[in-house]
Design a protein around this motif. Structure first.
Motif, PDB file in Angstrom:
ATOM      1  N   PRO A  21      -0.624   3.597 -70.897  1.00 21.26           N
ATOM      2  CA  PRO A  21      -0.178   3.436 -72.288  1.00 21.26           C
ATOM      3  C   PRO A  21      -1.176   3.946 -73.329  1.00 21.26           C
ATOM      4  O   PRO A  21      -0.790   4.226 -74.455  1.00 21.26           O
ATOM      5  CB  PRO A  21       0.017   1.925 -72.424  1.00 21.26           C
ATOM      6  N   LYS A  24      -2.915   9.649 -75.029  1.00 23.30           N
ATOM      7  CA  LYS A  24      -2.293  10.179 -76.250  1.00 23.30           C
ATOM      8  C   LYS A  24      -1.770  11.609 -76.111  1.00 23.30           C
ATOM      9  O   LYS A  24      -0.803  11.980 -76.753  1.00 23.30           O
ATOM     10  CB  LYS A  24      -3.284  10.124 -77.421  1.00 23.30           C
ATOM     11  N   ASN A  47       3.068   6.641 -74.458  1.00 23.19           N
ATOM     12  CA  ASN A  47       2.628   6.956 -75.819  1.00 23.19           C
ATOM     13  C   ASN A  47       2.001   8.343 -75.922  1.00 23.19           C
ATOM     14  O   ASN A  47       1.394   8.674 -76.934  1.00 23.19           O
ATOM     15  CB  ASN A  47       1.627   5.905 -76.302  1.00 23.19           C
ATOM     16  N   SER A  48       2.163   9.136 -74.896  1.00 20.94           N
ATOM     17  CA  SER A  48       1.520  10.448 -74.850  1.00 20.94           C
ATOM     18  C   SER A  48       2.451  11.554 -75.329  1.00 20.94           C
ATOM     19  O   SER A  48       3.629  11.589 -74.993  1.00 20.94           O
ATOM     20  CB  SER A  48       1.083  10.751 -73.411  1.00 20.94           C
ATOM     21  N   SER A  70      10.105  13.393 -78.201  1.00 18.88           N
ATOM     22  CA  SER A  70      10.484  12.111 -77.597  1.00 18.88           C
ATOM     23  C   SER A  70      11.979  12.050 -77.273  1.00 18.88           C
ATOM     24  O   SER A  70      12.375  11.463 -76.290  1.00 18.88           O
ATOM     25  CB  SER A  70      10.087  10.954 -78.503  1.00 18.88           C
TER      26      SER A  70
END
Length: 91
Positions: A21, A24, A47-48, A70
């Motif tokens: 998590p 990045k 979350n990357s 995303s």
């Protein structure tokens, strides 16, 4: 990293949902990045930002990039292509 690292991590049971998590930025290159592996990585590194870079071996540098948004993962768009595009050349 090369995309085959994702497959190796799957086979070893390392790649689990939300496993990374704090990561990045994820950049893959050196071989074709399949949609299946991109989705598996995105589920693990939630979350990357994920980029697929391409460059000829002779140059040992990347010359193009395709950034996965995303929405690519959330609405099943990845099923449209077997591999992630190599993107546009760097300016």
């Amino acid at each position: 990293a090369v995309p085959s690292v994702i497959r190796k991590m799957q086979l070893q049971g390392i790649l689990k949902a939300a496993r990374f998590p704090k990561l990045k930025i994820s950049i893959f290159g050196g071989e074709a990045l399949s949609s299946e592996l991109a989705v598996a990585w995105a589920r693990s590194a939630i979350n990357s930002h994920l980029d697929n870079w391409y460059g000829p071996t002779e140059g040992t540098v990347a010359c193009s990039r395709y950034s996965l948004k995303s929405g690519f993962f959330s609405d099943q768009n990845y099923k449209l292509h077997a591999t992630i595009p190599i993107g546009r050349p760097f300016n």
